[in-house]
Structures are given as structure tokens and as C-alpha cells.
Design a protein around this motif. Structure first.
Motif, PDB file in Angstrom:
ATOM      1  N   CYS A  28     -32.447 -11.628 -40.844  1.00 13.25           N
ATOM      2  CA  CYS A  28     -31.709 -11.148 -39.911  1.00 13.25           C
ATOM      3  C   CYS A  28     -32.758 -11.412 -38.085  1.00 13.25           C
ATOM      4  O   CYS A  28     -31.873 -11.985 -37.370  1.00 13.25           O
ATOM      5  CB  CYS A  28     -30.808 -10.699 -38.977  1.00 13.25           C
ATOM      6  N   LEU A  29     -34.069 -11.051 -38.097  1.00 14.24           N
ATOM      7  CA  LEU A  29     -34.737 -11.030 -37.142  1.00 14.24           C
ATOM      8  C   LEU A  29     -35.239 -12.134 -36.935  1.00 14.24           C
ATOM      9  O   LEU A  29     -35.471 -12.637 -35.631  1.00 14.24           O
ATOM     10  CB  LEU A  29     -36.043 -10.175 -37.100  1.00 14.24           C
ATOM     11  N   ASP A  30     -34.729 -13.398 -37.898  1.00 18.60           N
ATOM     12  CA  ASP A  30     -35.440 -14.956 -37.023  1.00 18.60           C
ATOM     13  C   ASP A  30     -34.141 -15.471 -36.386  1.00 18.60           C
ATOM     14  O   ASP A  30     -33.639 -16.032 -36.924  1.00 18.60           O
ATOM     15  CB  ASP A  30     -35.797 -15.908 -38.695  1.00 18.60           C
ATOM     16  N   SER A  31     -34.077 -14.598 -35.139  1.00 19.85           N
ATOM     17  CA  SER A  31     -32.846 -14.902 -34.744  1.00 19.85           C
ATOM     18  C   SER A  31     -32.916 -15.551 -33.493  1.00 19.85           C
ATOM     19  O   SER A  31     -33.307 -14.106 -33.000  1.00 19.85           O
ATOM     20  CB  SER A  31     -31.143 -14.983 -35.472  1.00 19.85           C
ATOM     21  N   SER A  32     -31.817 -16.125 -32.362  1.00 18.85           N
ATOM     22  CA  SER A  32     -32.141 -16.371 -31.318  1.00 18.85           C
ATOM     23  C   SER A  32     -30.561 -16.894 -30.929  1.00 18.85           C
ATOM     24  O   SER A  32     -30.350 -16.955 -29.390  1.00 18.85           O
ATOM     25  CB  SER A  32     -32.691 -17.441 -30.929  1.00 18.85           C
ATOM     26  N   ASP A  33     -29.559 -16.908 -31.636  1.00 24.18           N
ATOM     27  CA  ASP A  33     -28.231 -16.593 -31.452  1.00 24.18           C
ATOM     28  C   ASP A  33     -27.427 -15.939 -31.419  1.00 24.18           C
ATOM     29  O   ASP A  33     -27.189 -15.420 -32.538  1.00 24.18           O
ATOM     30  CB  ASP A  33     -27.617 -17.883 -32.732  1.00 24.18           C
ATOM     31  N   PHE A  34     -26.886 -15.178 -30.127  1.00 26.61           N
ATOM     32  CA  PHE A  34     -26.635 -13.641 -29.890  1.00 26.61           C
ATOM     33  C   PHE A  34     -24.816 -13.724 -29.485  1.00 26.61           C
ATOM     34  O   PHE A  34     -25.034 -15.121 -28.723  1.00 26.61           O
ATOM     35  CB  PHE A  34     -27.542 -12.766 -29.396  1.00 26.61           C
ATOM     36  N   GLY A  35     -24.506 -13.006 -29.681  1.00 27.08           N
ATOM     37  CA  GLY A  35     -23.084 -12.906 -28.868  1.00 27.08           C
ATOM     38  C   GLY A  35     -22.078 -11.326 -29.371  1.00 27.08           C
ATOM     39  O   GLY A  35     -23.176 -10.898 -30.244  1.00 27.08           O
ATOM     40  N   SER A  36     -21.332 -11.063 -28.696  1.00 28.18           N
ATOM     41  CA  SER A  36     -20.731 -10.232 -27.991  1.00 28.18           C
ATOM     42  C   SER A  36     -21.373  -8.876 -27.892  1.00 28.18           C
ATOM     43  O   SER A  36     -21.187  -8.207 -28.954  1.00 28.18           O
ATOM     44  CB  SER A  36     -19.902 -10.508 -29.671  1.00 28.18           C
ATOM     45  N   TRP A  37     -21.701  -9.321 -27.156  1.00 34.38           N
ATOM     46  CA  TRP A  37     -22.898  -8.031 -26.155  1.00 34.38           C
ATOM     47  C   TRP A  37     -22.694  -6.960 -25.630  1.00 34.38           C
ATOM     48  O   TRP A  37     -21.159  -6.531 -25.470  1.00 34.38           O
ATOM     49  CB  TRP A  37     -24.102  -8.107 -25.565  1.00 34.38           C
ATOM     50  N   GLY A  38     -23.301  -6.070 -26.190  1.00 34.67           N
ATOM     51  CA  GLY A  38     -22.635  -4.415 -25.636  1.00 34.67           C
ATOM     52  C   GLY A  38     -22.947  -3.842 -24.480  1.00 34.67           C
ATOM     53  O   GLY A  38     -23.662  -4.500 -23.712  1.00 34.67           O
ATOM     54  N   GLN A  39     -22.048  -2.991 -23.571  1.00 30.77           N
ATOM     55  CA  GLN A  39     -22.988  -3.035 -21.927  1.00 30.77           C
ATOM     56  C   GLN A  39     -23.801  -1.575 -22.636  1.00 30.77           C
ATOM     57  O   GLN A  39     -24.997  -2.029 -21.317  1.00 30.77           O
ATOM     58  CB  GLN A  39     -21.922  -1.866 -21.834  1.00 30.77           C
ATOM     59  N   GLY A  40     -24.050  -1.103 -23.834  1.00 34.52           N
ATOM     60  CA  GLY A  40     -25.853  -1.204 -23.442  1.00 34.52           C
ATOM     61  C   GLY A  40     -25.854   0.482 -23.417  1.00 34.52           C
ATOM     62  O   GLY A  40     -25.089   0.801 -22.505  1.00 34.52           O
ATOM     63  N   THR A  41     -26.906   1.394 -23.379  1.00 36.47           N
ATOM     64  CA  THR A  41     -26.682   3.214 -23.325  1.00 36.47           C
ATOM     65  C   THR A  41     -28.377   3.375 -22.950  1.00 36.47           C
ATOM     66  O   THR A  41     -29.021   2.843 -23.621  1.00 36.47           O
ATOM     67  CB  THR A  41     -26.666   3.915 -24.442  1.00 36.47           C
ATOM     68  N   GLN A  42     -28.244   4.284 -21.856  1.00 35.94           N
ATOM     69  CA  GLN A  42     -29.913   4.235 -21.527  1.00 35.94           C
ATOM     70  C   GLN A  42     -30.424   5.556 -22.070  1.00 35.94           C
ATOM     71  O   GLN A  42     -29.695   6.747 -23.054  1.00 35.94           O
ATOM     72  CB  GLN A  42     -29.608   4.499 -20.757  1.00 35.94           C
ATOM     73  N   VAL A  43     -31.639   5.130 -22.901  1.00 36.91           N
ATOM     74  CA  VAL A  43     -32.637   5.788 -23.366  1.00 36.91           C
ATOM     75  C   VAL A  43     -33.623   6.416 -22.686  1.00 36.91           C
ATOM     76  O   VAL A  43     -34.316   5.883 -22.161  1.00 36.91           O
ATOM     77  CB  VAL A  43     -32.798   5.702 -25.108  1.00 36.91           C
ATOM     78  N   THR A  44     -33.794   8.235 -22.389  1.00 28.32           N
ATOM     79  CA  THR A  44     -34.802   8.194 -21.551  1.00 28.32           C
ATOM     80  C   THR A  44     -36.096   9.042 -22.469  1.00 28.32           C
ATOM     81  O   THR A  44     -35.281  10.065 -23.411  1.00 28.32           O
ATOM     82  CB  THR A  44     -34.642   9.006 -20.192  1.00 28.32           C
ATOM     83  N   VAL A  45     -36.787   9.414 -22.118  1.00 29.70           N
ATOM     84  CA  VAL A  45     -37.953  10.091 -23.036  1.00 29.70           C
ATOM     85  C   VAL A  45     -39.077  10.886 -22.165  1.00 29.70           C
ATOM     86  O   VAL A  45     -39.864   9.870 -20.968  1.00 29.70           O
ATOM     87  CB  VAL A  45     -38.777   9.096 -24.054  1.00 29.70           C
ATOM     88  N   VAL A  83     -13.682  -9.399 -29.900  1.00 32.03           N
ATOM     89  CA  VAL A  83     -15.140  -8.600 -30.650  1.00 32.03           C
ATOM     90  C   VAL A  83     -15.403  -8.041 -29.443  1.00 32.03           C
ATOM     91  O   VAL A  83     -15.451  -8.794 -28.280  1.00 32.03           O
ATOM     92  CB  VAL A  83     -15.976  -9.842 -30.936  1.00 32.03           C
ATOM     93  N   GLN A  84     -15.565  -6.456 -29.093  1.00 31.02           N
ATOM     94  CA  GLN A  84     -15.950  -6.110 -28.755  1.00 31.02           C
ATOM     95  C   GLN A  84     -16.854  -5.222 -29.095  1.00 31.02           C
ATOM     96  O   GLN A  84     -16.631  -4.076 -31.112  1.00 31.02           O
ATOM     97  CB  GLN A  84     -14.812  -5.391 -27.635  1.00 31.02           C
ATOM     98  N   LEU A  85     -17.848  -4.952 -28.777  1.00 33.68           N
ATOM     99  CA  LEU A  85     -19.109  -3.801 -29.447  1.00 33.68           C
ATOM    100  C   LEU A  85     -19.662  -2.912 -28.060  1.00 33.68           C
ATOM    101  O   LEU A  85     -19.915  -3.077 -26.806  1.00 33.68           O
ATOM    102  CB  LEU A  85     -20.244  -4.352 -29.866  1.00 33.68           C
ATOM    103  N   VAL A  86     -19.429  -1.624 -28.553  1.00 29.66           N
ATOM    104  CA  VAL A  86     -19.751  -0.364 -27.666  1.00 29.66           C
ATOM    105  C   VAL A  86     -20.524   0.855 -27.768  1.00 29.66           C
ATOM    106  O   VAL A  86     -20.857   1.366 -28.999  1.00 29.66           O
ATOM    107  CB  VAL A  86     -18.507   0.649 -26.936  1.00 29.66           C
TER     108      VAL A  86
END
Length: 126
Positions: free
Chosen positions: A107-124, A2-5
């Protein structure tokens, strides 16, 4: 595998909008519950919203309710995070991840996560 981008981050003026994408490979996004998170410098990671597998129920943290919207394009196997009325407190790295398990209905009631993406930066900034 699994890959998330994530993509779509950038610089936006206060009050502006952005749409982030979370593209998946190796998995059918419709068969997984997916969450969006953000982490600002010096702060803990914040779990801000999620969408459940199959029926696509959406849940939002109070901090983004009414401002952010999650959606899913099954044909493109991609999730979107539409952010409106961006504020000075919204800049962060935004991530998507699989929610492997959650309690009850939300699904907000969770602490079991996986397959993290690398993230994307948001600047305001103006």
C-alpha cells in the motif's frame, strides 16, 4: 461522510516515544487501507507507513522501519502510530488518510489518497 481525526502529538525529548491516534467516524477502519504521512516545515509530504484493509498487512518506508509501528484497534475504530527513539529529523505534522488505490502488494505504492485528517504536531527537543 468519512472523517479521520489525529491526536497524541506533542513535545518529546530526543530518544523519547509518542503514540499518535487516528480515530475514524463514518467508516469502518477495518474496511479501508490507511496510511500515515508526515510533513516537516519546508519539506515535501512523506508517506511513511500503511496498513491494508481486512488482513492488516503493514508496510513501512525505510526512513521509519524499525522505529515506528502501526497498529489497529478494531473495537475502537482507531489506528495508532507508535514512534520510538525519536530523532531531531522526526518533528513534523503527522497525518492519516485513506489509501484509495495502490499498485501491487504494498500500500506504499500509491498516490491516491483521501479523507485527510487535520494532522497532529510532533516536536522533538531537549
Amino acid at each position: 461522510q468519512v472523517q479521520l481525526v489525529e491526536s497524541g502529538g506533542g513535545l518529546v525529548q530526543p530518544g523519547g516515544s509518542l503514540r499518535l491516534s487516528c480515530a475514524a467516524s463514518g467508516v469502518n477502519l477495518n474496511e479501508h487501507t490507511i496510511g500515515w504521512f508526515r510533513q516537516a516545515p519546508g519539506k515535501e509530504r512523506e508517506y511513511i507507513l500503511c496498513i491494508t484493509k481486512n488482513d492488516g498487512r503493514k508496510y513501512y518506508a525505510d526512513s521509519v522501519k524499525g522505529q515506528f509501528t502501526i497498529s489497529r484497534d478494531i473495537a475502537k475504530n482507531t489506528l495508532y502510530l507508535k514512534m520510538n527513539s525519536l530523532k531531531p529529523e522526526d518533528p513534523a505534522i503527522y497525518y492519516c488518510a485513506r489509501i484509495r488505490y495502490y499498485f501491487g502488494d504494498s500500500c506504499l505504492d500509491s498516490s491516491d489518497f483521501g479523507s485527510w485528517g487535520q494532522g497532529t504536531q510532533v516536536t522533538v527537543a531537549s
